[in-house]
Every structure is written in C-alpha cells, then in structure tokens.
Design a protein around this motif. Structure first.
Motif, short mmCIF file in Angstrom:
data_model
loop_
_atom_site.label_atom_id
_atom_site.label_comp_id
_atom_site.label_asym_id
_atom_site.label_seq_id
_atom_site.Cartn_x
_atom_site.Cartn_y
_atom_site.Cartn_z
N LEU A 157 8.74 -49.01 20.11
CA LEU A 157 8.77 -49.39 18.69
C LEU A 157 10.16 -49.77 18.18
N SER A 158 11.17 -49.04 18.64
CA SER A 158 12.50 -49.28 18.06
C SER A 158 13.55 -49.70 19.08
N GLY A 159 13.22 -49.61 20.35
CA GLY A 159 14.21 -49.92 21.39
C GLY A 159 15.22 -48.82 21.58
N ARG A 160 15.05 -47.71 20.88
CA ARG A 160 15.99 -46.58 20.95
C ARG A 160 15.74 -45.77 22.22
N ASP A 161 16.78 -45.56 22.99
CA ASP A 161 16.68 -44.73 24.20
C ASP A 161 17.57 -43.51 24.01
N VAL A 162 16.95 -42.35 23.82
CA VAL A 162 17.70 -41.13 23.51
C VAL A 162 18.63 -40.75 24.66
N ARG A 163 18.30 -41.17 25.87
CA ARG A 163 19.16 -40.84 27.03
C ARG A 163 20.52 -41.52 26.91
N HIS A 164 20.53 -42.76 26.42
CA HIS A 164 21.80 -43.49 26.29
C HIS A 164 22.62 -42.99 25.10
N GLU A 165 21.95 -42.46 24.09
CA GLU A 165 22.68 -41.89 22.96
C GLU A 165 23.50 -40.69 23.39
N LEU A 166 22.94 -39.88 24.26
CA LEU A 166 23.67 -38.72 24.76
C LEU A 166 24.86 -39.14 25.63
N GLU A 167 24.71 -40.23 26.41
CA GLU A 167 25.81 -40.72 27.25
C GLU A 167 26.97 -41.20 26.38
N SER A 168 26.65 -41.87 25.27
CA SER A 168 27.72 -42.40 24.43
C SER A 168 28.47 -41.31 23.67
N LYS A 169 27.83 -40.17 23.44
CA LYS A 169 28.48 -39.05 22.75
C LYS A 169 29.47 -38.32 23.65
N GLN A 170 29.25 -38.43 24.97
CA GLN A 170 30.10 -37.67 25.90
C GLN A 170 31.32 -38.41 26.25
#
Length: 170
Positions: A157-170
């Motif tokens: 629906l949104s193209g949001r991948d929660v796995r990549h959000e965590l990578e960018s925070k680290q």
C-alpha cells in the motif's frame, strides 16, 4: 489504520522477544548449573527437559524480531540488476510466503498441542506438560505471521519497508 496496526505489531514483537530473552536466560542458567554440577559428579536433574522446552521459546520468541529487523537470510546476488518494482514484488511475495509458513506451523503445532493435552503428554523427567510449550509456540508463530503480513501490506500500500527504516536509524 496501518500506523495503529504497526504499533500493535511492534508491541507484540517486543513481547515475543521478551519471552525469547527469558528463554535464553533460563537456557544459560540451566546449562551453567548442569555443567558445574557434572564437574562435581551431580548433574542437574531434568536439565534436558528444561533445555528442550526453553529452546522452543528461545527460537520462536526471537523469530518475529528477526523478521522485523530484516535478519532472515536473503540472497541478493541479482537485486542490483532487477528493477526496483521487481525487488519490491519479491519482498512482498517473500513476506506473504513467510506468513503462510508460520500460520501452517502454528496450525500443525495447535493440532499437536490438542493431542498432547488429550494424551496428557509430558517431558520425560520433570513431567512438564508439553501442551503448554506447544500453545506458546503457536502464539509466537502467529505473532511472527502477523508481523510478516503487516510488512507485506505496508509494502503493497505505501511502499514502506520497516526493515530499511531500522537500518537507516543505526
């Protein structure tokens, strides 16, 4: 709606990981006591039972968190050569396949737990009821399936991948 579901999923994943952590702590303590006891000629009675049952909690307790953080094995040899849309479709299909697999695991273990309860099956030495651990495995598998399904929905629906959000925070 998706934001609320993500919050619920993250809390359930955290709870699942908490139980996995407790399983790890129990596992380490039991092994430590058993090894020290063996050195003095007095191994811990029932350590095999405890190790077997807590290993189930340890593995399946951490499974949802592993998926949430993108920790599952992924072969990305051709990922750079595929178009972005194809990579996204592969991610969606793999999340859906994971959902199906974990629902089937929960279903199979649910049937096994009913049988264990009916036959009053227990561990060999400590007589711990096997059904309790099987019910726990069902719940932990369903939490993992829910997290994977939600990831597939978010990707669709949104193209949001929660796995990549965590990578960018680290």
């Amino acid at each position: 709606m998706l934001h609320t579901m993500r919050n619920v999923a993250d809390r359930l994943i955290g709870l699942s990981a908490f139980f996995g952590t407790l399983g790890l702590i129990v596992e380490v303590v039991v092994i430590l006591i058993d090894v020290i006891g063996r050195a003095f000629g007095h191994p811990m009675f029932g350590s095999q039972d405890l190790i077997m049952m807590t290993m189930v909690i340890l593995v399946f307790g951490g499974m949802a968190l592993c998926d949430r953080q993108g920790g599952h094995i992924a072969v990305d040899l051709l990922e750079r050569r595929y178009p972005r849309v194809m990579n996204r479709a592969i991610d969606i299909l793999s999340a859906l396949l994971g959902t199906v697999i974990f629902v089937f695991v929960a279903w199979a273990v649910f049937d096994s737990a009913k049988l264990s309860q009916m036959l009053n099956l227990s561990t060999n030495l400590l007589r711990l009821p096997k059904a309790w651990f099987q019910w726990g495995l069902c719940v932990l598998s369903l939490i993992t399936a829910f997290g994977m399904l939600l990831r597939a929905i978010e990707l669709t629906l949104s193209g949001r991948d929660v796995r990549h959000e965590l990578e960018s925070k680290q």
